[in-house]
Design an enzyme around this catalytic site. Structure first.
Site, PDB file in Angstrom:
ATOM      1  N   LYS A   1      38.746  58.230  46.980  1.00  0.00           N
ATOM      2  CA  LYS A   1      38.221  56.888  47.234  1.00  0.00           C
ATOM      3  C   LYS A   1      38.895  55.883  46.313  1.00  0.00           C
ATOM      4  CE  LYS A   1      34.400  57.377  43.944  1.00  0.00           C
ATOM      5  NZ  LYS A   1      32.948  57.276  43.728  1.00  0.00           N
TER       6      LYS A   1
ATOM      7  N   ARG B   1      20.177  56.383  43.836  1.00  0.00           N
ATOM      8  CA  ARG B   1      21.209  55.525  44.416  1.00  0.00           C
ATOM      9  C   ARG B   1      21.189  55.779  45.912  1.00  0.00           C
ATOM     10  NH1 ARG B   1      27.065  56.025  41.638  1.00  0.00           N
ATOM     11  NH2 ARG B   1      27.196  57.754  43.123  1.00  0.00           N
TER      12      ARG B   1
ATOM     13  N   TYR C   1      45.120  31.590  23.688  1.00  0.00           N
ATOM     14  CA  TYR C   1      44.105  30.545  23.788  1.00  0.00           C
ATOM     15  C   TYR C   1      43.158  30.567  22.600  1.00  0.00           C
ATOM     16  CZ  TYR C   1      45.567  30.193  28.692  1.00  0.00           C
ATOM     17  OH  TYR C   1      46.299  30.025  29.851  1.00  0.00           O
TER      18      TYR C   1
END
Length: 380
Positions: free
Chosen positions: A34, A132, A265
Site C-alpha cells: 500500500k 479502527r 528563515y
C-alpha cells in the site's frame, strides 16, 4: 542524475527480507505494498516480493489493487479499505479479494457480484482491540450471518477472516495476548455459523517476527519488508533485515560564512564560529520534515553533518564545519547502514521527527526520482 534528488531502492534487499521473514515464520506471507509500497514503488516491489516467495499482496484501496492488475500482476491480492459506493464490480472482475468490515459494505459487494453473475471473494475483518476498521463484537454476529447467507446464495465466498494488532511492536504487551484470544473467539463464532475460511490472518511485521501464536495461516509484512526493524532499532536489528531505500542528493551551493551568520528563515540558527554551509535541494515537499529540525543530520564528506536553520519547502542547509565541501558532492539523507560512523537510518529520522518510519518513507515526495536496482519483471 537528472532529478535534484533520488531514492535508490535495492530490490535485492526486498527479496532478502522476504526470505529472512519466511525463515522465521514458516507461514505464507502477504507483502503489503500500500501507499506505493511505502514510497518504494508498488509494482517493482510487488514483483520482487513475489519472486522471493511471498504468496499474497496487500493494499489499502481499489485504485492500488487495480494498478497492480494493470501492470500484469495476477497474484492473490487483498484490498481492505473502501467506501460503500466504490465500484466493487471492478475488483470482482479483476479477481481481487475485498476486505469487509460492515454489513453495509458486504451488501454493496454482494449486489455487485449479483449484477456480474460472479461470486465475490471477501475477507471478513473483526475488530479485536484496535478500534479502527473491522466489526466489533456487537456487530460481528450480524456480519457473519449475512456473509453466510450471501455465501449460500452464491453471491460471495468468504475466503478469509482477519484482524489487526494494536501494539505487537511493544515486547511483552499484554494487549497482544488479549487480541489473539479475541480473534480466536471471533473465528470460532464464524466457523460455528458455517463459514469455512481458507485464510486466517492476524500478524503484522512485529508479530510475524516475535509472536508465533498470532501467525495462523499468513503474516502480513509491511515495515519489515522494507528492511526496517518494527521494534524501533536505529540500526540493523537481530533479525538481519536489510533497509531497501537510500535517499540521496548532491550539494548545490557552498559558502564560507563568519560567526554570527543567520541561516534560513527567522533566523532560528546563527553560526557560533566561522564555518562552511552546504545547500541541499531537498525540503519538506520532498520528505525532509521540519519536525526533525535541530536534531537531524546527513552523511556528507565521510561524516554526519547537522541540518541547521529552518527546513524550507525545497531546500535545507547543512553545517559542514571545516570539511572541504564542493558543489556536486554526494549526500545521503538516510540509507541502509547505521551507527555514528555511517549514514543515518530511516529509524533515526523517525526518532528525530517524533514519528514512525512509515511516515518518513511515505513522505518522500513525487519529485524525488526512484531508481530500482536489481529489477525483475518475470514474476506476476
Amino acid at each position: 542524475m537528472s532529478a535534484l534528488a533520488e531514492a535508490v531502492i535495492d530490490l535485492g534487499a526486498i527479496t532478502s527480507n522476504v526470505r529472512t521473514i519466511a525463515s522465521v515464520t514458516d507461514t505464507e506471507l502477504m507483502a503489503v505494498v500500500k501507499a506505493d509500497a511505502f514510497g518504494h514503488g508498488a509494482v517493482p516491489v510487488a514483483r520482487a516480493a513475489l519472486c522471493a516467495g511471498a504468496g499474497w499482496l496487500g493494499v489499502t484501496s481499489a485504485a492500488e489493487a487495480l494498478a497492480l492488475r494493470r501492470a500484469g500482476i495476477t497474484a492473490p491480492t487483498l484490498s481492505w479499505l473502501h467506501r460503500p459506493d466504490d465500484d466493487f464490480g471492478k475488483l470482482i472482475t479483476a479477481g481481487v479479494d475485498i476486505g469487509v468490515s460492515t454489513t453495509t459494505h458486504l451488501r454493496a459487494v454482494a449486489d455487485a457480484a449479483h449484477r456480474l453473475g460472479v461470486p465475490a471473494m471477501v475477507q471478513l475483518k473483526a475488530d479485536t482491540g484496535l478500534s479502527r476498521n473491522g466489526a466489533g463484537w456487537n456487530d460481528w454476529p450480524e456480519l457473519v450471518g449475512w456473509a453466510r447467507k450471501y455465501e449460500r446464495e452464491g453471491g460471495v465466498r468468504v475466503r478469509g477472516v482477519w484482524s489487526h494488532l494494536a501494539d505487537a511492536d511493544i515486547p511483552g504487551s499484554p494487549a497482544l495476548a488479549r487480541q489473539v484470544a479475541a480473534f480466536e473467539e471471533a473465528l470460532g463464532f464464524a466457523r460455528s455459523a458455517g463459514l469455512d475460511p481458507d485464510l486466517v490472518h492476524l500478524a503484522n511485521s512485529a508479530a510475524a517476527l516475535s509472536a508465533p501464536r498470532s501467525r495462523f495461516d499468513l503474516c502480513r509484512i509491511g515495515l519489515a519488508l522494507y528492511g526496517v526493524d518494527p521494534f524501533g532499532q536505529a540500526g540493523p536489528g537481530e533479525f538481519g533485515l536489510r533497509a531497501a531505500l537510500t535517499l540521496r542528493t548532491t550539494v548545490v551551493n557552498v559558502k564560507r560564512v563568519p560567526a554570527g551568520t543567520g541561516v534560513s528563515y527567522g533566523p532560528e540558527y546563527v553560526t557560533k564560529a566561522p564555518t562552511t554551509l552546504a545547500l541541499l535541494p531537498l525540503g519538506y515537499a520532498d520528505g525532509v520534515t521540519r519536525a526533525a529540525e535541530g536534531r537531524a543530520s546527513v552523511w556528507l564528506g565521510g561524516r554526519r553533518c547537522p541540518i541547521v536553520g529552518r527546513i524550507a519547502m525545497d531546500q535545507c542547509v547543512v553545517d559542514a564545519g571545516e570539511l572541504p565541501v564542493t558543489i556536486g558532492d554526494p549526500v545521503v539523507v538516510f540509507g541502509a547502514d547505521g551507527g555514528d560512523d555511517a549514514a543515518p537510518t530511516v529509524a533515526e529520522w523517525a526518532r528525530w521527527a517524533g514519528t514512525n518510519p512509515h511516515e518518513i518513507l511515505t513522505g518522500i515526495g513525487a519529485r524525488v526520482a526512484r531508481d530500482h536496482l536489481h529489477e525483475r519483471t518475470q514474476v506476476s
